[in-house]
Write a protein that holds these residues in place. Structure first.
Motif, PDB file in Angstrom:
ATOM      1  N   LEU A  25      61.620  63.008  28.788  1.00  0.00           N
ATOM      2  CA  LEU A  25      61.875  62.626  30.178  1.00  0.00           C
ATOM      3  C   LEU A  25      62.413  61.204  30.216  1.00  0.00           C
ATOM      4  CD1 LEU A  25      58.808  63.844  32.285  1.00  0.00           C
ATOM      5  CD2 LEU A  25      61.069  64.835  32.183  1.00  0.00           C
ATOM      6  N   GLY A  26      63.550  61.034  30.838  1.00  0.00           N
ATOM      7  CA  GLY A  26      64.066  59.702  31.095  1.00  0.00           C
ATOM      8  C   GLY A  26      63.783  59.355  32.545  1.00  0.00           C
ATOM      9  N   PRO A  27      64.273  58.218  32.997  1.00  0.00           N
ATOM     10  CA  PRO A  27      64.020  57.815  34.389  1.00  0.00           C
ATOM     11  C   PRO A  27      64.515  58.833  35.425  1.00  0.00           C
ATOM     12  CG  PRO A  27      64.893  55.982  33.127  1.00  0.00           C
ATOM     13  CD  PRO A  27      64.962  57.185  32.240  1.00  0.00           C
ATOM     14  N   ARG A  28      65.689  59.405  35.197  1.00  0.00           N
ATOM     15  CA  ARG A  28      66.224  60.364  36.179  1.00  0.00           C
ATOM     16  C   ARG A  28      65.409  61.650  36.223  1.00  0.00           C
ATOM     17  NH1 ARG A  28      72.517  60.636  35.047  1.00  0.00           N
ATOM     18  NH2 ARG A  28      72.772  60.978  37.279  1.00  0.00           N
ATOM     19  N   SER A  29      65.074  62.183  35.045  1.00  0.00           N
ATOM     20  CA  SER A  29      64.253  63.407  35.000  1.00  0.00           C
ATOM     21  C   SER A  29      62.875  63.150  35.583  1.00  0.00           C
ATOM     22  CB  SER A  29      64.115  63.900  33.553  1.00  0.00           C
ATOM     23  OG  SER A  29      65.363  64.243  33.033  1.00  0.00           O
ATOM     24  N   ALA A  30      62.306  61.991  35.287  1.00  0.00           N
ATOM     25  CA  ALA A  30      60.985  61.647  35.826  1.00  0.00           C
ATOM     26  C   ALA A  30      61.038  61.558  37.347  1.00  0.00           C
ATOM     27  CB  ALA A  30      60.507  60.330  35.226  1.00  0.00           C
ATOM     28  N   ARG A  31      62.085  60.957  37.866  1.00  0.00           N
ATOM     29  CA  ARG A  31      62.232  60.833  39.322  1.00  0.00           C
ATOM     30  C   ARG A  31      62.316  62.216  39.964  1.00  0.00           C
ATOM     31  NH1 ARG A  31      64.969  56.666  39.332  1.00  0.00           N
ATOM     32  NH2 ARG A  31      66.970  57.518  38.707  1.00  0.00           N
ATOM     33  N   ARG A  32      63.107  63.119  39.353  1.00  0.00           N
ATOM     34  CA  ARG A  32      63.228  64.481  39.892  1.00  0.00           C
ATOM     35  C   ARG A  32      61.877  65.202  39.845  1.00  0.00           C
ATOM     36  NH1 ARG A  32      68.389  64.356  37.353  1.00  0.00           N
ATOM     37  NH2 ARG A  32      67.561  65.293  35.469  1.00  0.00           N
ATOM     38  N   ALA A  33      61.151  65.045  38.737  1.00  0.00           N
ATOM     39  CA  ALA A  33      59.848  65.710  38.599  1.00  0.00           C
ATOM     40  C   ALA A  33      58.861  65.188  39.639  1.00  0.00           C
ATOM     41  CB  ALA A  33      59.301  65.498  37.185  1.00  0.00           C
ATOM     42  N   VAL A  34      58.817  63.873  39.822  1.00  0.00           N
ATOM     43  CA  VAL A  34      57.892  63.286  40.790  1.00  0.00           C
ATOM     44  C   VAL A  34      58.250  63.731  42.207  1.00  0.00           C
ATOM     45  CG1 VAL A  34      57.153  61.107  41.850  1.00  0.00           C
ATOM     46  CG2 VAL A  34      57.207  61.335  39.356  1.00  0.00           C
ATOM     47  N   LEU A  35      59.526  63.733  42.547  1.00  0.00           N
ATOM     48  CA  LEU A  35      59.934  64.188  43.885  1.00  0.00           C
ATOM     49  C   LEU A  35      59.539  65.637  44.117  1.00  0.00           C
ATOM     50  CD1 LEU A  35      63.408  62.446  44.299  1.00  0.00           C
ATOM     51  CD2 LEU A  35      61.302  61.972  45.568  1.00  0.00           C
ATOM     52  N   GLN A  36      59.708  66.483  43.101  1.00  0.00           N
ATOM     53  CA  GLN A  36      59.322  67.890  43.230  1.00  0.00           C
ATOM     54  C   GLN A  36      57.810  68.020  43.426  1.00  0.00           C
ATOM     55  OE1 GLN A  36      61.200  70.337  43.719  1.00  0.00           O
ATOM     56  NE2 GLN A  36      59.979  72.141  43.301  1.00  0.00           N
ATOM     57  N   MET A  37      57.035  67.228  42.682  1.00  0.00           N
ATOM     58  CA  MET A  37      55.584  67.286  42.832  1.00  0.00           C
ATOM     59  C   MET A  37      55.155  66.808  44.216  1.00  0.00           C
ATOM     60  SD  MET A  37      53.956  66.220  39.141  1.00  0.00           S
ATOM     61  CE  MET A  37      54.845  64.690  38.941  1.00  0.00           C
ATOM     62  N   ILE A  38      55.823  65.786  44.739  1.00  0.00           N
ATOM     63  CA  ILE A  38      55.482  65.277  46.069  1.00  0.00           C
ATOM     64  C   ILE A  38      55.837  66.310  47.133  1.00  0.00           C
ATOM     65  CG2 ILE A  38      56.094  63.536  47.802  1.00  0.00           C
ATOM     66  CD1 ILE A  38      56.301  61.532  45.428  1.00  0.00           C
ATOM     67  N   ARG A  39      56.983  66.954  46.965  1.00  0.00           N
ATOM     68  CA  ARG A  39      57.388  67.984  47.930  1.00  0.00           C
ATOM     69  C   ARG A  39      56.392  69.138  47.963  1.00  0.00           C
ATOM     70  NH1 ARG A  39      62.828  67.670  45.535  1.00  0.00           N
ATOM     71  NH2 ARG A  39      63.955  66.123  46.728  1.00  0.00           N
ATOM     72  N   LYS A  40      55.855  69.471  46.787  1.00  0.00           N
ATOM     73  CA  LYS A  40      54.897  70.572  46.690  1.00  0.00           C
ATOM     74  C   LYS A  40      53.537  70.013  46.295  1.00  0.00           C
ATOM     75  CE  LYS A  40      58.399  73.940  45.781  1.00  0.00           C
ATOM     76  NZ  LYS A  40      58.745  75.182  45.130  1.00  0.00           N
ATOM     77  N   LYS A  41      53.065  69.094  47.097  1.00  0.00           N
ATOM     78  CA  LYS A  41      51.843  68.341  46.818  1.00  0.00           C
ATOM     79  C   LYS A  41      50.648  69.257  46.562  1.00  0.00           C
ATOM     80  CE  LYS A  41      49.173  64.608  48.898  1.00  0.00           C
ATOM     81  NZ  LYS A  41      49.097  63.720  50.062  1.00  0.00           N
ATOM     82  N   GLU A  42      50.423  70.223  47.448  1.00  0.00           N
ATOM     83  CA  GLU A  42      49.261  71.103  47.325  1.00  0.00           C
ATOM     84  C   GLU A  42      49.384  72.045  46.125  1.00  0.00           C
ATOM     85  OE1 GLU A  42      46.542  70.902  49.276  1.00  0.00           O
ATOM     86  OE2 GLU A  42      47.480  69.217  50.312  1.00  0.00           O
ATOM     87  N   LEU A  43      50.598  72.470  45.834  1.00  0.00           N
ATOM     88  CA  LEU A  43      50.835  73.445  44.771  1.00  0.00           C
ATOM     89  C   LEU A  43      50.953  72.796  43.394  1.00  0.00           C
ATOM     90  CD1 LEU A  43      51.401  76.468  44.243  1.00  0.00           C
ATOM     91  CD2 LEU A  43      53.827  75.949  44.540  1.00  0.00           C
ATOM     92  N   LEU A  44      51.515  71.594  43.320  1.00  0.00           N
ATOM     93  CA  LEU A  44      51.776  70.956  42.031  1.00  0.00           C
ATOM     94  C   LEU A  44      51.004  69.654  41.805  1.00  0.00           C
ATOM     95  CD1 LEU A  44      55.657  71.412  41.809  1.00  0.00           C
ATOM     96  CD2 LEU A  44      53.921  72.653  40.535  1.00  0.00           C
ATOM     97  N   LEU A  45      51.177  68.700  42.698  1.00  0.00           N
ATOM     98  CA  LEU A  45      50.664  67.358  42.453  1.00  0.00           C
ATOM     99  C   LEU A  45      49.134  67.311  42.376  1.00  0.00           C
ATOM    100  CD1 LEU A  45      51.421  64.409  42.009  1.00  0.00           C
ATOM    101  CD2 LEU A  45      51.357  64.079  44.489  1.00  0.00           C
ATOM    102  N   MET A  46      48.464  67.895  43.341  1.00  0.00           N
ATOM    103  CA  MET A  46      47.002  67.826  43.356  1.00  0.00           C
ATOM    104  C   MET A  46      46.371  68.621  42.203  1.00  0.00           C
ATOM    105  SD  MET A  46      46.402  67.659  47.439  1.00  0.00           S
ATOM    106  CE  MET A  46      44.693  67.179  47.384  1.00  0.00           C
TER     107      MET A  46
END
Length: 197
Positions: free
Chosen positions: A20-41
């Motif tokens: 994971l580089g900065p761009r991939s990490a940013r995409r992963a974090v944004l996806q987790m935030i968008r799906k907070k209940e399903l992924l992030l938590m």
């Protein structure tokens, strides 16, 4: 903004992960935030649980949640064969191939004079002890085909010379190749075609 700093810190931490580089990490974090209940938590809960329970196997160096890993606890795996690998990722690659039914020993790296890594910094003394304690008849050197990997293999072979049958992986493992990046078929062919040292 504090929330923005936290998100930036999470992105920076994710970017430190292999692959994971900065761009991939940013995409992963944004996806987790968008799906907070399903992924992030759930991810945060699992990471907390793993951080609290994971430990290194006191016998072989694998990781798990018990003092001894499942492989070391299994009587079915006590075949008299022990496969030496550099790290846990290599052990998992061998297990993924499903061709080896013995036990493992994770060194935790390779010998390196440049990095001041000697036998005592690795699990080589424990390996020597295990050969006698577990009545090992064959040691399979499944180290990466790098200069440091081959140096380590020769050192171990010298330490165990005359005590057990020593073999190494044969065809299919390219010079400079790492086990974790090989496909299951290549690992299977290399293990089956191992040669005596």
């Amino acid at each position: 903004m504090a929330a923005s700093r936290d998100i930036d810190a999470l992105i920076d931490m994710m970017a430190r992960l292999p692959g994971l580089g900065p761009r991939s990490a940013r995409r992963a974090v944004l996806q987790m935030i968008r799906k907070k209940e399903l992924l992030l938590m759930p991810l945060a809960d699992l990471m907390h649980h793993v951080a609290a329970s994971v430990r290194e196997c006191s016998n072989c160096g694998n990781i798990g949640s018990e003092p001894l890993c499942d492989i070391c606890q299994s009587n079915k795996r006590a075949t008299g064969e022990i496969c030496i690998v550099e790290d846990v990722a290599d052990l998992w690659a061998m297990e993924r191939a499903g061709v080896f039914q013995g036990r493992y020993h994770v060194l935790g790296g390779t010998l390196s004079a440049l990095d001041a890594v000697g036998p005592e910094e690795l699990r080589i003394p424990r390996l020597i002890d295990r050969v006698g304690e577990e009545h090992i008849t064959e040691v399979i050197l499944a180290l990466n085909a790098t200069v440091d990997g081959q140096t380590t293999a020769h050192y171990i072979a010298d330490q165990l010379d005359g005590r057990v049958k020593l073999t190494s992986l044969a065809q299919g493992v390219p010079i400079g190749g790492e086990l974790d990046y090989l496909d299951d078929g290549t690992i299977t062919a290399a293990l089956r075609a191992r040669k005596e040292i």
